[in-house]
Scaffold this motif. Structure first.
Motif, mmCIF file in Angstrom:
data_model
loop_
_atom_site.group_PDB
_atom_site.id
_atom_site.type_symbol
_atom_site.label_atom_id
_atom_site.label_comp_id
_atom_site.label_asym_id
_atom_site.label_seq_id
_atom_site.Cartn_x
_atom_site.Cartn_y
_atom_site.Cartn_z
ATOM 1 N N TRP A 1 54.350 121.023 -13.064
ATOM 2 C CA TRP A 1 53.030 121.453 -12.602
ATOM 3 C C TRP A 1 52.318 122.204 -13.729
ATOM 4 O O TRP A 1 52.968 122.822 -14.570
ATOM 5 C CB TRP A 1 53.185 122.332 -11.355
ATOM 6 C CG TRP A 1 53.726 121.523 -10.213
ATOM 7 C CD1 TRP A 1 55.041 121.214 -9.977
ATOM 8 C CD2 TRP A 1 52.962 120.836 -9.214
ATOM 9 N NE1 TRP A 1 55.138 120.390 -8.881
ATOM 10 C CE2 TRP A 1 53.890 120.144 -8.397
ATOM 11 C CE3 TRP A 1 51.599 120.738 -8.927
ATOM 12 C CZ2 TRP A 1 53.480 119.366 -7.311
ATOM 13 C CZ3 TRP A 1 51.207 119.966 -7.848
ATOM 14 C CH2 TRP A 1 52.127 119.294 -7.050
ATOM 15 N N GLY B 1 62.298 128.758 -8.228
ATOM 16 C CA GLY B 1 61.496 127.543 -8.024
ATOM 17 C C GLY B 1 61.322 126.783 -9.329
ATOM 18 O O GLY B 1 60.235 126.345 -9.671
ATOM 19 N N ASP C 1 66.736 126.818 -7.817
ATOM 20 C CA ASP C 1 65.835 126.086 -6.912
ATOM 21 C C ASP C 1 66.640 125.694 -5.677
ATOM 22 O O ASP C 1 67.812 126.083 -5.524
ATOM 23 C CB ASP C 1 65.240 124.847 -7.620
ATOM 24 C CG ASP C 1 63.851 124.488 -7.069
ATOM 25 O OD1 ASP C 1 63.752 124.272 -5.847
ATOM 26 O OD2 ASP C 1 62.887 124.443 -7.838
ATOM 27 N N LEU D 1 69.153 128.719 -5.301
ATOM 28 C CA LEU D 1 68.568 129.928 -4.723
ATOM 29 C C LEU D 1 67.456 129.486 -3.770
ATOM 30 O O LEU D 1 66.367 129.103 -4.195
ATOM 31 C CB LEU D 1 68.005 130.877 -5.791
ATOM 32 C CG LEU D 1 67.717 132.320 -5.342
ATOM 33 C CD1 LEU D 1 67.379 133.203 -6.529
ATOM 34 C CD2 LEU D 1 66.668 132.466 -4.280
ATOM 35 N N TRP E 1 64.954 130.679 -1.173
ATOM 36 C CA TRP E 1 64.336 131.998 -1.011
ATOM 37 C C TRP E 1 64.745 132.662 0.307
ATOM 38 O O TRP E 1 64.691 132.036 1.381
ATOM 39 C CB TRP E 1 62.808 131.876 -1.090
ATOM 40 C CG TRP E 1 62.379 131.291 -2.400
ATOM 41 C CD1 TRP E 1 63.029 131.422 -3.601
ATOM 42 C CD2 TRP E 1 61.249 130.453 -2.650
ATOM 43 N NE1 TRP E 1 62.360 130.724 -4.582
ATOM 44 C CE2 TRP E 1 61.266 130.121 -4.028
ATOM 45 C CE3 TRP E 1 60.206 129.959 -1.852
ATOM 46 C CZ2 TRP E 1 60.295 129.326 -4.629
ATOM 47 C CZ3 TRP E 1 59.239 129.158 -2.440
ATOM 48 C CH2 TRP E 1 59.283 128.845 -3.798
ATOM 49 N N ALA F 1 56.620 129.910 -11.690
ATOM 50 C CA ALA F 1 55.394 129.122 -11.895
ATOM 51 C C ALA F 1 55.105 128.313 -10.634
ATOM 52 O O ALA F 1 55.951 127.530 -10.186
ATOM 53 C CB ALA F 1 55.562 128.178 -13.100
#
Ligand code: SAM
Length: 278
Positions: free
Chosen positions: A96, A124, A145, A174, A176, A197
């Motif tokens: 991204w 992420g 992630d 991970l 959240w 990011a």
């Protein structure tokens, strides 16, 4: 040999070729939009404030000159050519624009935000570009992630850091807000930097994301967070974030609707309770 086509260099043929690959789903992702869409370039040109730097950031991305059966995208950072494989069936598995902004920031501010031998975690991480750049800059990196992203993430990280990075980066799950005490006990968290990011968008885990930032953050940890603004939800998240962290806007890229923030824990003597989710 998985080569299908050799890209020819005459401008007209190139234009037709670009049109062709733009139409395939494999290449219809956010960076290609900026690289190949004349309107996107116009948008950049017309904004005098960030025109130059956005053009410079976007120029770090290139598409392969040989089209192969496995799609990858190339980036130039820290003197390396980085090849990223994308899994198009997964939201996080493309690079991204926020990731490019963060990589560019890390590279161009390497003196002030020195990564050498620092403990860095990325949340992420998606395809892993930011973690790769931090690792090439000399950090001990943990890229994290959701479980389904880890295979591609590990592949990209190994491919681009092996024999190049000072410290071997780690890849860890991970999700959240999930099992943070078990997988990342506060007592052993010792991160100098948390990198993120484009982790804030219309997903249902915004509160868990906030808890995760808080959980990973010590008094001395610096969060470097690049945020893409899309909807009102994002503004609300920034307000919630500011309740827990001192937030400083470092740069803004209006033509991309992106801001880069630095943050540190607020009231740095008291630990925010993990009752945030209650
Ligand atoms: C928009 S992508 C950004 C990816 C990468 N940072 C970049 O900028 O290219 C959002 C990332 O957040 C991850 N993500 C979304 N929800 C998550 C959750 N609940 N726990 C952990 N990661 C999550 C996605 O898997 C994805 O990699």
């Amino acid at each position: 040999d998985d080569t299908l086509y050799l890209l020819e260099t005459q401008p007209t043929r190139l234009g037709i070729f670009q049109e062709m690959i733009k139409k395939t789903s494999m290449y219809s992702h956010p960076l290609i939009h900026h690289l190949m869409d004349p309107e996107a370039h116009k948008e950049i040109r017309e904004n005098s404030d960030d025109k130059q730097v956005v053009t410079e950031i976007m120029a770090r991305c290139f598409t392969p000159t040989l089209i192969t059966t496995t799609s990858w995208e190339g980036f130039h950072f820290v003197g390396h050519e980085i090849r990223i494989t994308e899994a198009m069936d997964c939201y996080g598995a493309v690079v991204w624009p926020s990731a490019l902004v963060l990589c560019y920031f890390l590279e161009t501010n390497a003196k002030q935000y020195n990564m050498i031998d620092k403990n860095v975690i990325e949340i992420g991480a998606g395809t892993g570009l930011v973690s790769i750049v931090a690792s090439l800059l000399g950090a001990h990196v943990t890229a994290t992630d959701l479980p389904e992203l880890l295979g591609n993430l590990q592949y990209n990280i190994s491919r681009n850091t092996k024999m190049k990075s000072k410290h071997l980066p780690q890849v860890k799950e991970l999700s959240w807000g999930v099992a943070l005490d078990k997988n990342f006990p506060r007592s052993s968290n010792n991160f100098d930097y948390i990198l993120a990011a484009d982790v804030v968008y219309a997903h249902p885990f915004l509160e868990e994301l906030l808890v995760t930032f808080d959980h990973l953050c010590k008094e001395t940890t610096i969060i470097i967070w690049v945020m893409k603004f899309r909807l009102e939800k994002e503004n609300k998240f920034v307000d919630r974030f500011k309740e827990l962290f001192d937030l400083e806007e470092i740069s803004s890229f209006p033509s991309l609707d992106i801001k880069l923030y630095k943050a540190m824990k607020k009231n740095r003597r008291s630990t925010i309770s993990s009752q945030l989710l209650l």
